[in-house]
Scaffold this motif. Structure first.
Motif, PDB file in Angstrom:
ATOM      1  N   HIS A  39       2.751 122.337  46.003  1.00  0.00           N
ATOM      2  CA  HIS A  39       3.601 121.133  45.827  1.00  0.00           C
ATOM      3  C   HIS A  39       3.197 120.013  46.793  1.00  0.00           C
ATOM      4  N   LEU A  97       4.819 106.753  45.104  1.00  0.00           N
ATOM      5  CA  LEU A  97       3.996 107.970  45.063  1.00  0.00           C
ATOM      6  C   LEU A  97       3.183 108.108  43.784  1.00  0.00           C
ATOM      7  N   MET A 140       7.474 107.198  51.221  1.00  0.00           N
ATOM      8  CA  MET A 140       8.623 107.838  50.563  1.00  0.00           C
ATOM      9  C   MET A 140       9.805 107.952  51.523  1.00  0.00           C
ATOM     10  N   ARG A 146       7.175 119.503  37.867  1.00  0.00           N
ATOM     11  CA  ARG A 146       8.190 120.378  38.461  1.00  0.00           C
ATOM     12  C   ARG A 146       8.035 121.782  37.905  1.00  0.00           C
ATOM     13  N   LEU A 170      13.699 117.650  48.215  1.00  0.00           N
ATOM     14  CA  LEU A 170      13.865 118.446  46.989  1.00  0.00           C
ATOM     15  C   LEU A 170      14.166 119.911  47.284  1.00  0.00           C
ATOM     16  N   ALA A 218      12.167 111.811  47.245  1.00  0.00           N
ATOM     17  CA  ALA A 218      11.381 112.273  46.103  1.00  0.00           C
ATOM     18  C   ALA A 218      11.707 111.366  44.929  1.00  0.00           C
ATOM     19  N   VAL A 219      10.807 111.325  43.980  1.00  0.00           N
ATOM     20  CA  VAL A 219      11.124 110.582  42.760  1.00  0.00           C
ATOM     21  C   VAL A 219      11.977 111.449  41.831  1.00  0.00           C
ATOM     22  N   GLY A 220      11.653 112.755  41.753  1.00  0.00           N
ATOM     23  CA  GLY A 220      12.463 113.672  40.947  1.00  0.00           C
ATOM     24  C   GLY A 220      13.765 113.972  41.691  1.00  0.00           C
TER      25      GLY A 220
HETATM   26  C1  GLV Z   1       7.908 115.177  44.348  1.00  0.00           C
HETATM   27  O1  GLV Z   1       7.769 116.210  43.792  1.00  0.00           O
HETATM   28  C2  GLV Z   1       8.780 114.128  43.930  1.00  0.00           C
HETATM   29  O2  GLV Z   1       9.568 114.294  42.966  1.00  0.00           O
HETATM   30  O3  GLV Z   1       8.757 113.067  44.568  1.00  0.00           O
END
Ligand code: GLV
Length: 320
Positions: free
Chosen positions: A285, A100, A297, A238, A53, A75-77
């Motif tokens: 974070h 996560l 991840m 975020r 990220l 990351a998921v985002g």
């Molecule tokens: C962490 O912030 C994610 O988006 O995985």
């Protein structure tokens, strides 16, 4: 010929070993973040990138990388990636959902408990050798149990938070762009509320919606003013979903009681106002940062990347 990839940040060795079975790998185990120019130069003749990220994969970069076919975010985002620009070039984008959820929900809970019981404040008090003895009215906090928790964003992580809240006998209300299915509401014991009702009723508010232009500064001075003066705000999603300047002012002026923050606008820089406040718990974070989860991840991103570059459907394809 193996596809050529780069990994933009340090990862676990076994992830590199896995990738090397399928790809020609240029890693960055020194973990010095690439500038936009360095990243473009590295990616100029590469088929894929496993990124974090902290990397901006935007239209300007994509234009400089004619070979690029896949972007696997660890990351998921994925607000660091211009997905429409990738789609326009046929570049596959992937993320790491699922692995996560529980760790991130744990951290949101940790922030909620820490702010409610003033853990970081009292820890400094002890470390500064200021503790001289027990007093009945010493360091009074507020109860998490039986309080009303408002979750904004009822995706996987929001649901994992709601499940935890049940163990604390909390009443859970939530707001989401779209109301979730009744089975999910029942399973996680949460009821839907309008944004305004949630802001007005919740004792604790946890933000867990994705960041996008629509959610930019969703929590601004106006939203903060709608919260109870005793409310505690947790941002575990975020930076940017909260107007940090407005939050500093709200914390300073008693508009809300406290905040627990894992993410910041423009991080790693943060509004210096936060550092002057005692009623805010600050962490860097680390929502998903347990060894098991960060490993999962990175391996998920690696598998997505290999699938995307070997003609298979990546398991976590964002722009199919
Ligand atoms: C962490 O912030 C994610 O988006 O995985």
């Amino acid at each position: 010929m193996k596809p050529k990839i780069i990994i933009t940040r340090e990862v676990f060795d076994d992830v590199i070993d896995y990738l090397k079975q399928y790809c020609e790998v240029d890693d960055n185990q020194a973990d010095a973040p690439y500038t936009a120019d360095a990243l473009a130069a590295k990616l100029a003749d590469r088929d894929g990138v496993m990124c974090a990220l902290t990397d901006r994969i935007d239209a300007a970069l994509i234009a400089r990388c004619p070979q690029l076919k896949a972007v696997a975010n660890i990351a998921v985002g994925y607000n660091n990636i211009d997905v429409p620009a990738c789609s326009a070039r046929g570049i596959k984008v992937t993320n790491t959902p699922g692995v996560l959820d529980d760790s991130t929900a744990d951290l949101a809970f940790a922030l909620m408990l820490s702010t409610a019981r003033r853990i970081t404040e009292v820890e400094s008090y002890i470390r500064n050798s200021e503790w001289t003895g027990w007093r009945l009215k010493q360091w009074l906090g507020v109860d998490v149990h039986h309080a009303t928790l408002g979750i904004i964003g009822m995706g996987r992580i929001g649901q994992a938070i709601a499940r935890r809240a049940r163990g604390f006998d909390m009443k859970v209300i939530y707001h989401n762009r779209k109301r979730v299915a009744p089975e999910i509401e029942q399973r996680v014991n949460a009821s839907y509320a309008s944004m305004d009702d949630l802001l007005a009723q919740a004792d604790f508010i946890i933000l867990q919606m994705p960041y996008s232009p629509e959610t930019h500064h969703l929590i601004d001075a106006k939203a903060l003013a709608k919260m109870k003066p005793t409310a505690i705000l947790i941002n575990s999603t975020r930076g940017g979903v909260v107007d940090d300047k407005a939050l500093v002012a709200a914390l300073k002026n008693g508009v809300i009681r406290a905040a627990g923050l894992d993410v910041f606008e423009g991080e790693p820089k943060l509004d210096p106002g936060f550092l002057e406040l005692k009623n805010v718990v600050l962490v860097p974070h680390i929502g998903s940062s347990t060894e098991a989860t960060r490993r999962a991840m990175a391996m998920t991103a690696a598998k997505n990347l290999v699938a995307a570059l070997t003609g298979q459907k990546p398991p976590n394809w964002v722009n199919p």
